[in-house]
Write a protein that holds these residues in place. Structure first.
Motif, PDB file in Angstrom:
ATOM      1  N   VAL A  39       0.837  -1.209   0.000  1.00 19.84           N
ATOM      2  CA  VAL A  39       0.000   0.000   0.000  1.00 19.84           C
ATOM      3  C   VAL A  39       0.869   1.254   0.000  1.00 19.84           C
ATOM      4  O   VAL A  39       0.608   2.208  -0.751  1.00 19.84           O
ATOM      5  N   ALA A  40       1.906   1.268   0.831  1.00 19.54           N
ATOM      6  CA  ALA A  40       2.773   2.443   0.902  1.00 19.54           C
ATOM      7  C   ALA A  40       3.448   2.716  -0.445  1.00 19.54           C
ATOM      8  O   ALA A  40       3.477   3.858  -0.920  1.00 19.54           O
ATOM      9  N   PHE A  41       3.970   1.658  -1.088  1.00 20.66           N
ATOM     10  CA  PHE A  41       4.630   1.840  -2.375  1.00 20.66           C
ATOM     11  C   PHE A  41       3.637   2.241  -3.457  1.00 20.66           C
ATOM     12  O   PHE A  41       3.950   3.065  -4.330  1.00 20.66           O
ATOM     13  N   ALA A  42       2.444   1.654  -3.439  1.00 18.21           N
ATOM     14  CA  ALA A  42       1.437   1.984  -4.450  1.00 18.21           C
ATOM     15  C   ALA A  42       1.053   3.462  -4.374  1.00 18.21           C
ATOM     16  O   ALA A  42       0.965   4.145  -5.411  1.00 18.21           O
ATOM     17  N   GLU A  43       0.817   3.964  -3.176  1.00 18.19           N
ATOM     18  CA  GLU A  43       0.448   5.368  -3.017  1.00 18.19           C
ATOM     19  C   GLU A  43       1.606   6.285  -3.399  1.00 18.19           C
ATOM     20  O   GLU A  43       1.399   7.334  -4.018  1.00 18.19           O
ATOM     21  N   LEU A  44       2.822   5.906  -3.052  1.00 19.90           N
ATOM     22  CA  LEU A  44       3.986   6.726  -3.383  1.00 19.90           C
ATOM     23  C   LEU A  44       4.184   6.814  -4.893  1.00 19.90           C
ATOM     24  O   LEU A  44       4.414   7.895  -5.446  1.00 19.90           O
ATOM     25  N   ILE A  45       4.082   5.672  -5.586  1.00 23.82           N
ATOM     26  CA  ILE A  45       4.249   5.648  -7.039  1.00 23.82           C
ATOM     27  C   ILE A  45       3.151   6.457  -7.718  1.00 23.82           C
ATOM     28  O   ILE A  45       3.405   7.213  -8.665  1.00 23.82           O
ATOM     29  N   ALA A  46       1.907   6.298  -7.241  1.00 25.20           N
ATOM     30  CA  ALA A  46       0.797   7.063  -7.824  1.00 25.20           C
ATOM     31  C   ALA A  46       1.012   8.560  -7.642  1.00 25.20           C
ATOM     32  O   ALA A  46       0.793   9.354  -8.577  1.00 25.20           O
TER      33      ALA A  46
ATOM     34  N   ALA B  91      -3.365  21.546  -1.987  1.00 22.25           N
ATOM     35  CA  ALA B  91      -3.933  20.890  -0.804  1.00 22.25           C
ATOM     36  C   ALA B  91      -3.889  19.372  -0.970  1.00 22.25           C
ATOM     37  O   ALA B  91      -3.578  18.642  -0.023  1.00 22.25           O
ATOM     38  N   THR B  92      -4.198  18.891  -2.181  1.00 20.31           N
ATOM     39  CA  THR B  92      -4.123  17.460  -2.457  1.00 20.31           C
ATOM     40  C   THR B  92      -2.713  16.940  -2.212  1.00 20.31           C
ATOM     41  O   THR B  92      -2.530  15.879  -1.594  1.00 20.31           O
ATOM     42  N   ALA B  93      -1.724  17.684  -2.705  1.00 19.84           N
ATOM     43  CA  ALA B  93      -0.328  17.265  -2.518  1.00 19.84           C
ATOM     44  C   ALA B  93       0.027  17.176  -1.040  1.00 19.84           C
ATOM     45  O   ALA B  93       0.718  16.240  -0.611  1.00 19.84           O
ATOM     46  N   ILE B  94      -0.446  18.128  -0.251  1.00 20.95           N
ATOM     47  CA  ILE B  94      -0.144  18.127   1.186  1.00 20.95           C
ATOM     48  C   ILE B  94      -0.793  16.929   1.871  1.00 20.95           C
ATOM     49  O   ILE B  94      -0.131  16.174   2.607  1.00 20.95           O
ATOM     50  N   PHE B  95      -2.080  16.726   1.630  1.00 20.82           N
ATOM     51  CA  PHE B  95      -2.788  15.625   2.288  1.00 20.82           C
ATOM     52  C   PHE B  95      -2.221  14.267   1.863  1.00 20.82           C
ATOM     53  O   PHE B  95      -2.023  13.374   2.708  1.00 20.82           O
ATOM     54  N   LEU B  96      -1.954  14.108   0.566  1.00 24.98           N
ATOM     55  CA  LEU B  96      -1.402  12.835   0.114  1.00 24.98           C
ATOM     56  C   LEU B  96       0.000  12.617   0.674  1.00 24.98           C
ATOM     57  O   LEU B  96       0.349  11.493   1.065  1.00 24.98           O
ATOM     58  N   ALA B  97       0.803  13.684   0.713  1.00 24.73           N
ATOM     59  CA  ALA B  97       2.165  13.550   1.231  1.00 24.73           C
ATOM     60  C   ALA B  97       2.162  13.132   2.700  1.00 24.73           C
ATOM     61  O   ALA B  97       2.948  12.266   3.120  1.00 24.73           O
ATOM     62  N   VAL B  98       1.271  13.731   3.491  1.00 27.75           N
ATOM     63  CA  VAL B  98       1.179  13.365   4.913  1.00 27.75           C
ATOM     64  C   VAL B  98       0.729  11.910   5.056  1.00 27.75           C
ATOM     65  O   VAL B  98       1.301  11.134   5.830  1.00 27.75           O
ATOM     66  N   GLY B  99      -0.320  11.531   4.298  1.00 28.44           N
ATOM     67  CA  GLY B  99      -0.803  10.159   4.356  1.00 28.44           C
ATOM     68  C   GLY B  99       0.259   9.151   3.941  1.00 28.44           C
ATOM     69  O   GLY B  99       0.442   8.115   4.585  1.00 28.44           O
ATOM     70  N   ILE B 100       0.986   9.466   2.862  1.00 30.30           N
ATOM     71  CA  ILE B 100       2.022   8.548   2.374  1.00 30.30           C
ATOM     72  C   ILE B 100       3.172   8.462   3.361  1.00 30.30           C
ATOM     73  O   ILE B 100       3.744   7.385   3.574  1.00 30.30           O
ATOM     74  N   PHE B 101       3.529   9.577   3.992  1.00 33.66           N
ATOM     75  CA  PHE B 101       4.595   9.548   5.000  1.00 33.66           C
ATOM     76  C   PHE B 101       4.228   8.621   6.152  1.00 33.66           C
ATOM     77  O   PHE B 101       5.044   7.819   6.622  1.00 33.66           O
ATOM     78  N   ILE B 102       2.976   8.711   6.603  1.00 35.85           N
ATOM     79  CA  ILE B 102       2.515   7.828   7.681  1.00 35.85           C
ATOM     80  C   ILE B 102       2.555   6.369   7.226  1.00 35.85           C
ATOM     81  O   ILE B 102       3.018   5.484   7.961  1.00 35.85           O
ATOM     82  N   LEU B 103       2.091   6.108   5.996  1.00 42.15           N
ATOM     83  CA  LEU B 103       2.080   4.731   5.488  1.00 42.15           C
ATOM     84  C   LEU B 103       3.487   4.171   5.360  1.00 42.15           C
ATOM     85  O   LEU B 103       3.729   2.996   5.674  1.00 42.15           O
TER      86      LEU B 103
ATOM     87  N   GLY C 106      -5.330   2.098  -3.403  1.00 44.38           N
ATOM     88  CA  GLY C 106      -4.447   2.102  -2.245  1.00 44.38           C
ATOM     89  C   GLY C 106      -5.127   2.624  -0.993  1.00 44.38           C
ATOM     90  O   GLY C 106      -4.869   2.143   0.121  1.00 44.38           O
ATOM     91  N   THR C 107      -6.033   3.590  -1.176  1.00 38.53           N
ATOM     92  CA  THR C 107      -6.775   4.130  -0.022  1.00 38.53           C
ATOM     93  C   THR C 107      -7.705   3.073   0.567  1.00 38.53           C
ATOM     94  O   THR C 107      -7.796   2.934   1.793  1.00 38.53           O
ATOM     95  N   VAL C 108      -8.383   2.333  -0.312  1.00 34.23           N
ATOM     96  CA  VAL C 108      -9.254   1.257   0.163  1.00 34.23           C
ATOM     97  C   VAL C 108      -8.434   0.204   0.913  1.00 34.23           C
ATOM     98  O   VAL C 108      -8.815  -0.250   2.016  1.00 34.23           O
ATOM     99  N   LEU C 109      -7.292  -0.169   0.358  1.00 33.60           N
ATOM    100  CA  LEU C 109      -6.436  -1.171   1.010  1.00 33.60           C
ATOM    101  C   LEU C 109      -5.858  -0.650   2.317  1.00 33.60           C
ATOM    102  O   LEU C 109      -5.587  -1.433   3.230  1.00 33.60           O
ATOM    103  N   THR C 110      -5.676   0.667   2.401  1.00 39.06           N
ATOM    104  CA  THR C 110      -5.181   1.245   3.651  1.00 39.06           C
ATOM    105  C   THR C 110      -6.144   0.968   4.801  1.00 39.06           C
ATOM    106  O   THR C 110      -5.728   0.581   5.903  1.00 39.06           O
ATOM    107  N   PHE C 111      -7.428   1.149   4.551  1.00 43.69           N
ATOM    108  CA  PHE C 111      -8.418   0.877   5.600  1.00 43.69           C
ATOM    109  C   PHE C 111      -8.524  -0.629   5.879  1.00 43.69           C
ATOM    110  O   PHE C 111      -8.738  -1.034   7.031  1.00 43.69           O
ATOM    111  N   LEU C 112      -8.351  -1.451   4.842  1.00 47.43           N
ATOM    112  CA  LEU C 112      -8.338  -2.900   5.069  1.00 47.43           C
ATOM    113  C   LEU C 112      -7.151  -3.298   5.937  1.00 47.43           C
ATOM    114  O   LEU C 112      -7.268  -4.169   6.809  1.00 47.43           O
ATOM    115  N   CYS C 113      -6.006  -2.669   5.696  1.00 53.42           N
ATOM    116  CA  CYS C 113      -4.826  -2.929   6.531  1.00 53.42           C
ATOM    117  C   CYS C 113      -5.084  -2.528   7.984  1.00 53.42           C
ATOM    118  O   CYS C 113      -4.694  -3.233   8.919  1.00 53.42           O
ATOM    119  N   ALA C 114      -5.745  -1.371   8.165  1.00 55.34           N
ATOM    120  CA  ALA C 114      -6.046  -0.905   9.513  1.00 55.34           C
ATOM    121  C   ALA C 114      -6.929  -1.905  10.245  1.00 55.34           C
ATOM    122  O   ALA C 114      -6.742  -2.178  11.438  1.00 55.34           O
TER     123      ALA C 114
END
Length: 228
Positions: free
Chosen positions: A20-27, A99-111, A191-199
């Motif tokens: 999930v982390a790699f998928a979101e980063l590549i996207a 704003a999208t870049a900021i939110f995605l960057a924070v989410g990807i950093f956490i992942l 990747g977002t859907v899989l993130t919640f599945l991982c959680a």
């Protein structure tokens, strides 16, 4: 003493967290969020100074990157030049995309942080007397919320001048005009859907590594515990 505990559920959670982390980063880094309308050298976008061939091609536009026909190659089909169109954060085409870049960057950093930590969960099962799986699952849920916010805001920027130059004058907020959505956008959604599945699955990983059978093998003095 460190007890290495490996179960099917904990390993599956670890692998999913990394994927999930790699998928979101590549996207996020990709320019294939919007696929522009077919262009030829004669009607290429204003900042593409190529000329000559009339072979149609589809430029692509990402949050901060783009792919256009390489100006230096006139006779090779699909030869493209990819890279950032903005030299700094302030030059990103739309405030919504910023704003999208900021939110995605924070989410990807956490992942990415959770993915790194997940590798060590075979040996470390708790942190500050809290289950490391539960802590990581909570962080993944938070990351998922950041990703959702980013993906909701992204289409709001389709009316910016940069998007209009790629998608035609009918492009506006939440209407891509002549553009179609690229694989990067769908990858980010998946990747977002899989993130919640991982959680959610992190709770199963916690149950598997703290089961009675694991405790029995620890009491028997085993340092390496592998369970199905």
């Amino acid at each position: 003493m460190c007890h290495v505990i490996v179960t099917c559920r904990s390993m599956l959670w670890t692998l999913l967290s990394i994927v999930v982390a790699f998928a979101e980063l590549i996207a996020f880094m990709s320019a294939d969020w919007l696929i522009g309308k077919a262009k030829t050298r004669s009607n290429a976008e204003p900042d593409d100074q190529s000329g000559g061939s009339s072979e149609p091609y589809h430029p692509t536009l990402g949050i901060y990157a783009r792919c256009i026909r390489n100006p230096g190659v006139q006779h090779v089909q699909r030869e493209t030049l990819c890279g950032p169109y903005a030299e700094n954060f302030g030059e990103i085409a739309s405030g919504f995309w910023q704003a999208t870049a900021i939110f995605l960057a924070v989410g990807i950093f956490i992942l990415c942080t959770v993915a790194l930590v997940s590798v060590f969960t075979m040996c470390v099962q708790s942190i500050l007397k809290k289950s490391i799986f539960n802590v990581c699952g909570l962080l993944q849920g938070i990351a998922g919320l950041f990703l959702i916010l980013g993906l909701i805001l992204y289409p709001a920027g389709w009316g910016c001048q940069k998007a209009v130059s790629y998608c035609g004058h009918y492009a506006s907020a939440y209407k891509p005009g002549d553009c179609s959505l690229g694989w990067a956008f769908y990858t980010a959604i998946g990747g977002t859907v899989l993130t919640f599945l991982c959680a959610i699955f992190s709770a199963q990983a916690e149950i598997a590594t703290s089961s009675d059978k694991v405790q029995e093998e620890i009491e028997e003095g085993k340092n390496l515990i592998c369970l199905l």
